[in-house]
Design an enzyme around this catalytic site. Structure first.
Site, PDB file in Angstrom:
ATOM      1  NE  ARG A 319      -4.144   0.197   1.598  1.00 53.88           N
ATOM      2  CZ  ARG A 319      -5.304   0.598   0.757  1.00 53.88           C
ATOM      3  NH1 ARG A 319      -5.216   1.977   0.596  1.00 53.88           N
ATOM      4  NH2 ARG A 319      -6.056  -0.121   0.333  1.00 53.88           N
ATOM      5  CD  GLU A 705      -7.056   2.611   6.442  1.00 50.98           C
ATOM      6  OE1 GLU A 705      -7.958   2.035   5.493  1.00 50.98           O
ATOM      7  OE2 GLU A 705      -6.260   1.883   6.662  1.00 50.98           O
TER       8      GLU A 705
HETATM    9  N1  MTE Z   1     -12.047   5.665  14.344  1.00 47.46           N
HETATM   10  C1  MTE Z   1     -12.280   5.354  15.574  1.00 47.46           C
HETATM   11  N2  MTE Z   1     -12.697   5.935  16.388  1.00 47.46           N
HETATM   12  N3  MTE Z   1     -11.483   4.321  16.130  1.00 47.46           N
HETATM   13  C2  MTE Z   1     -10.748   3.448  15.419  1.00 47.46           C
HETATM   14  O1  MTE Z   1     -10.134   2.355  15.953  1.00 47.46           O
HETATM   15  N4  MTE Z   1      -9.945   2.729  13.036  1.00 47.46           N
HETATM   16  C3  MTE Z   1      -9.600   3.263  11.782  1.00 47.46           C
HETATM   17  C4  MTE Z   1     -10.734   4.035  11.171  1.00 47.46           C
HETATM   18  N5  MTE Z   1     -11.395   5.123  12.239  1.00 47.46           N
HETATM   19  C5  MTE Z   1     -10.529   3.729  14.040  1.00 47.46           C
HETATM   20  C6  MTE Z   1     -11.344   4.785  13.530  1.00 47.46           C
HETATM   21  C7  MTE Z   1      -8.926   2.468  10.884  1.00 47.46           C
HETATM   22  S1  MTE Z   1      -7.317   2.146  10.969  1.00 47.46           S
HETATM   23  C8  MTE Z   1      -9.808   1.895   9.799  1.00 47.46           C
HETATM   24  S2  MTE Z   1      -9.233   0.739   8.804  1.00 47.46           S
HETATM   25  C9  MTE Z   1     -11.373   2.033   9.750  1.00 47.46           C
HETATM   26  O2  MTE Z   1     -11.750   3.051  10.887  1.00 47.46           O
HETATM   27  C10 MTE Z   1     -11.962   0.915   9.907  1.00 47.46           C
HETATM   28  O3  MTE Z   1     -13.319   1.158  10.036  1.00 47.46           O
HETATM   29  P1  MTE Z   1     -14.319   1.189   8.835  1.00 47.46           P
HETATM   30  O4  MTE Z   1     -13.915   0.288   7.484  1.00 47.46           O
HETATM   31  O5  MTE Z   1     -15.705   1.075   9.227  1.00 47.46           O
HETATM   32  O6  MTE Z   1     -14.017   2.873   8.130  1.00 47.46           O
HETATM   33 MO1  MOS Z   2      -7.007  -0.083   9.450  1.00 46.82          MO
HETATM   34  S1  MOS Z   2      -5.140   0.380   9.336  1.00 46.82           S
HETATM   35  O1  MOS Z   2      -7.273  -0.784   7.905  1.00 46.82           O
HETATM   36  O2  MOS Z   2      -7.306  -1.401  10.400  1.00 46.82           O
END
Ligand code: MTE
Ligand code: MOS
Length: 757
Positions: A319, A705
């Site tokens: 990535r 992200e």
């Molecule tokens: N937001 C919160 N509050 N807590 C989290 O741990 N993880 C992030 C993001 N936002 C996270 C967050 C990461 S690394 C990812 S990949 C995505 O949320 C995963 O969730 P989604 O696929 O529902 O966006």
């Molecule tokens: Mo998020 S780094 O893809 O859990």
């Protein structure tokens, strides 16, 4: 418009609702895995025996003295493992190692009636080590050629030829540190065994299915004997994608051997010293520009610090390589990637998953080269944006590149940038000891797992006879608001009020074979699966209704008495994806998420201390499913990126002393996280208008992200402010994280050789 993305008029998606658990979060009523311990009968507590060496062979391990300690019940060692002694999917992570690979590596675990008994028992276990040479820093690893895993290359065109012919060629090195996840909830597992010997593990995991698989292979049992549930997480941020498995396996092993529930929860220091972090990266590059400032060629070698085992290092590296271009068209490229093996924690997924590291490199290149080219950095960035018809270095056409321009223009207008640029110049002319910088950076982030098979999801939707609805899907909730969005999707597709829908915790016996909740894709995937299930139910109900327009409850009742199935399983897979991990070519992403940020900072030339005065963000979330949730994700992601780039300073003992390899920043007292005090004085976030995403659930886009990378604007603003202490045309190298100390040295360098001594 596709069936999947079309919204009905009375949609519940799109409403600005609070997070479904917001009230529970703020009142302390929300249950996390470790809260369940107090509801569990006679649990045992697990404590690790951790290696004090960065690299050593275990020559003797004697658990007997631990058994003398009051309250110690059992010591788990490699001999106890009935299945595979391995905590990972790459089979390079022994759960009970005979060779320790980092300071903090657990050699065995002690179970006690209380955590204190287990802790004292762990201190009593006798372990002899034969220390071995350790590679600690990334540069050491590169020099020693200590690498692991694949060495991918992305190549297009003829870099050598293009660099030879380019009007301007520059080269350099860019280094960046890793980052501690610092989720509020540390890793936790609670395992129980039922009367038939089946194992139930509650785990703080982003990937329940993989936790289930690892527990099963450690126990030597089929997957159907193991159920993993995740109520919710107090943050995962990628740190619970691969890392929870071993802890869950230890708890499950303890439970099967003692017949008692086993609880394992890491303290903060254990979590920081035992678990993986964001990868630090080292990059060398050569870049060629035309006379007009257009990028012609980029050659780069990216080396990530993988730590002791592979974990997710290969996909993270992939990535990173796929995001080296960020939003810029570079006709000729050759990107090399490799993963270093060092004797540190096994570095892992972290919000952005390598994307931020790749993008930091190209933004660093542009930020350093702009003054040398005599072009304003914002102009240089903008003139290199992708345009329609161009493709990424890995061969995927860039769809909607005009959205970057739209977001950029919206930031310029809403942020009043023309006027503020003049103000910055006026400030800098009038103040010799403080300088301001104002920088804009774009984000283009690919959505989907590179690994095509992961782009699938399942859901289960039950309509009960009383018309209430229960949904279950394969994604986990870590605070990001996935469950909120899934409730909205179900209510929208069934056409019922939100209050009629409840969501049950994620567990592997409800929806099997799930992918990690990761890659920001969970709404696309699980939302698609929920909608698929709801659509099946709606189609059956429509037949029952036969145009009569019955109210929901009445219709459901009639359907039941007519023996119509009121529940359905849904499935979704993202179409059109393909990826060749060897050739590093294909169409790995469903779409790109776009955003632009403008940041203004002020730097104090005496100390390097700085403030972020104002940040303006325009971010593309498609048609938002849940605007408050999306706003929270953008703000939270941005601030987490700000922390990585400016404050959070992981330090490992790289000396040859007895502490070699030790993480010296093991707690919040030595590891500086962003707090309210470091927030921009003004933070304006807007969602990009006219951003409907055809072919995604209700026209939305992923948000988890991408906003993290908007914080690169702050780093570039700091660079420009530091440069303003020197003569015009000063190119500044800035360390990452750009702590006040790092900015101080950048200012000194900008001021010229007299100042750097
Ligand atoms: N937001 C919160 N509050 N807590 C989290 O741990 N993880 C992030 C993001 N936002 C996270 C967050 C990461 S690394 C990812 S990949 C995505 O949320 C995963 O969730 P989604 O696929 O529902 O966006
Ligand atoms: Mo998020 S780094 O893809 O859990």
């Amino acid at each position: 418009m596709s069936e999947l993305s079309r919204r009905p008029d009375d949609a519940v998606v799109g409403l600005a609702l609070p997070h479904e658990s917001a009230a529970l979060h703020v009142t302390g009523h929300a249950l996390y895995t470790d809260d369940l311990v107090h509801r569990t009968h006679r649990p045992l507590h697990a404590h690790p025996v951790c290696s004090p060496h960065a690299h050593a062979r275990v020559t003797r391990l004697d658990p007997a003295p631990a058994m003398e300690v009051d309250g110690v019940v059992r010591v788990l060692t490699a001999e106890d493992v009935p299945g595979l002694n391995d905590a990972g999917v790459k089979h390079d992570e022994p759960l009970f190692p005979s060779e320790v690979m980092f300071v903090g590596h657990a050699v065995c675990w002690v179970l006690g009636e209380t955590l204190e008994a287990a802790r004292l028992g762990a201190a009593a276990v006798e372990v002899d080590y034969e220390p071995l040479p350790a590679v600690v820093s990334l540069v050491e690893a590169i020099e020693a050629e200590s690498f692991q895993g694949a060495r991918p290359v992305i190549e297009r065109g003829d870099v050598d030829d293009a660099l030879f012919g380019a009007a301007h060629v520059f080269g350099g090195t860019t280094e960046m540190a890793g980052q501690e996840h610092f989720y509020l909830e540390t890793h936790a597992s609670l395992a129980l065994v039922d009367e038939a010997g089946q194992v139930f593990v509650q785990s703080s995991t982003q990937h329940p299915t993989e936790t289930q698989e690892i527990v099963a292979h450690v126990l030597g049992r089929p997957s159907h004997d193991v159920t993993v549930q995740c109520l919710r997480m107090g943050g995962g941020f990628g740190g619970k994608e691969m890392q929870p498995h071993g802890f869950a396996a230890v708890a499950a092993l303890g439970a099967t051997l003692t017949g008692r529930p086993v609880r394992l929860r890491l303290t903060r220091t254990q979590d920081m010293t035992m678990t993986g972090k964001r990868h630090g990266f080292h990059a060398t590059w050569r870049v060629g520009f035309g006379d007009d400032g257009c990028l012609l060629a980029l050659e780069a070698t990216l080396t990530s610090d993988g730590g002791w085992s592979l974990d997710l290092s290969e996909p993270v590296l992939a990535r990173a390589l796929c995001h080296l271009d960020n939003a810029y068209w570079i006709p000729h490229v050759r990107f090399h990637g490799r993963v270093a093996r060092t004797h540190k924690t096994s570095q892992t997924a972290f919000r952005g998953f390598g994307g931020p590291q790749g993008m930091l490199v190209i933004e660093d290149v542009l930020g350093r080269c702009a003054p040398l080219l005599g072009i304003d950095p914002a102009d240089l960035r903008r003139r290199n944006f992708y345009v329609e018809g161009q493709a990424t270095p890995y061969g995927q056409p860039v769809r909607h590149p005009a959205r970057v321009v739209a977001a950029w223009d919206q930031v310029v207008a809403a942020g009043d940038l023309a006027r503020r640029r003049e103000q910055v110049a006026a400030h800098n002319a009038a103040h010799p000891h403080t300088k301001r910088g104002l920088a804009l950076t774009p984000v283009k982030f690919g959505i989907s797992f590179n690994f095509t098979a992961f782009n699938q999801a399942g859901a289960l939707v039950h309509v009960y006879k009383d018309g209430s609805v229960l949904i279950n899907h394969g994604g986990t909730e870590m605070g990001q608001g996935l469950h909120t969005k899934m409730l909205q999707v179900a209510a929208t597709s069934l056409g019922v009020p939100l209050a009629r829908v409840r969501l049950a915790p994620t567990r592997t016996d409800k929806v099997p074979n799930t992918s990690a909740t990761a890659a920001s894709s969970s709404t696309d995937l699980n939302g698609g699966a929920i909608k698929h299930a709801c659509d099946q139910i709606t189609a059956r109900l429509r037949e029952v209704d036969a145009g009569r327009g019955l109210a929901w409850d009445k219709l459901v009742q009639e359907a039941y008495f007519g023996r119509v199935q009121l529940w359905a399983a849904g499935f979704y897979r993202t179409e059109g994806l393909h990826w060749d991990p060897v050739a590093m070519q294909g169409h790995p992403f469903k779409y790109f998420s776009y955003g632009v940020a403008a940041a203004e900072v002020e730097v104090d030339g005496f100390t390097g201390a700085y403030r972020t005065r104002r940040v303006d963000i325009v971010h593309d979330v498609g048609d938002s499913l849940s605007p408050l949730v999306d706003l929270g994700q953008i703000e939270g992601g941005f601030v987490q990126g700000l922390g990585w780039l400016t404050l959070e300073d992981l330090r490992w003992d790289e000396t040859d002393g007895p502490g070699r390899g030790r993480l010296t920043t093991q707690s919040a007292s030595t590891y500086k996280l962003p707090s309210i005090g470091e927030l921009p004085d003004e933070l304006h976030v807007a969602l990009l208008d006219h951003a409907h995403e055809d072919g995604a659930v209700y026209g939305s886009k992923a948000v988890g992200e991408p906003p993290l990378m908007l914080a690169l604007s702050v780093r570039e603003a700091l660079r420009q402010a530091a440069a303003a202490f020197g003569p015009p045309g000063t190119s500044v190298e800035l360390a990452s994280p750009a702590t006040p100390e790092a900015v101080f040295w950048a200012v000194q360098r900008a001021r010229g050789p007299a100042c750097t001594g």
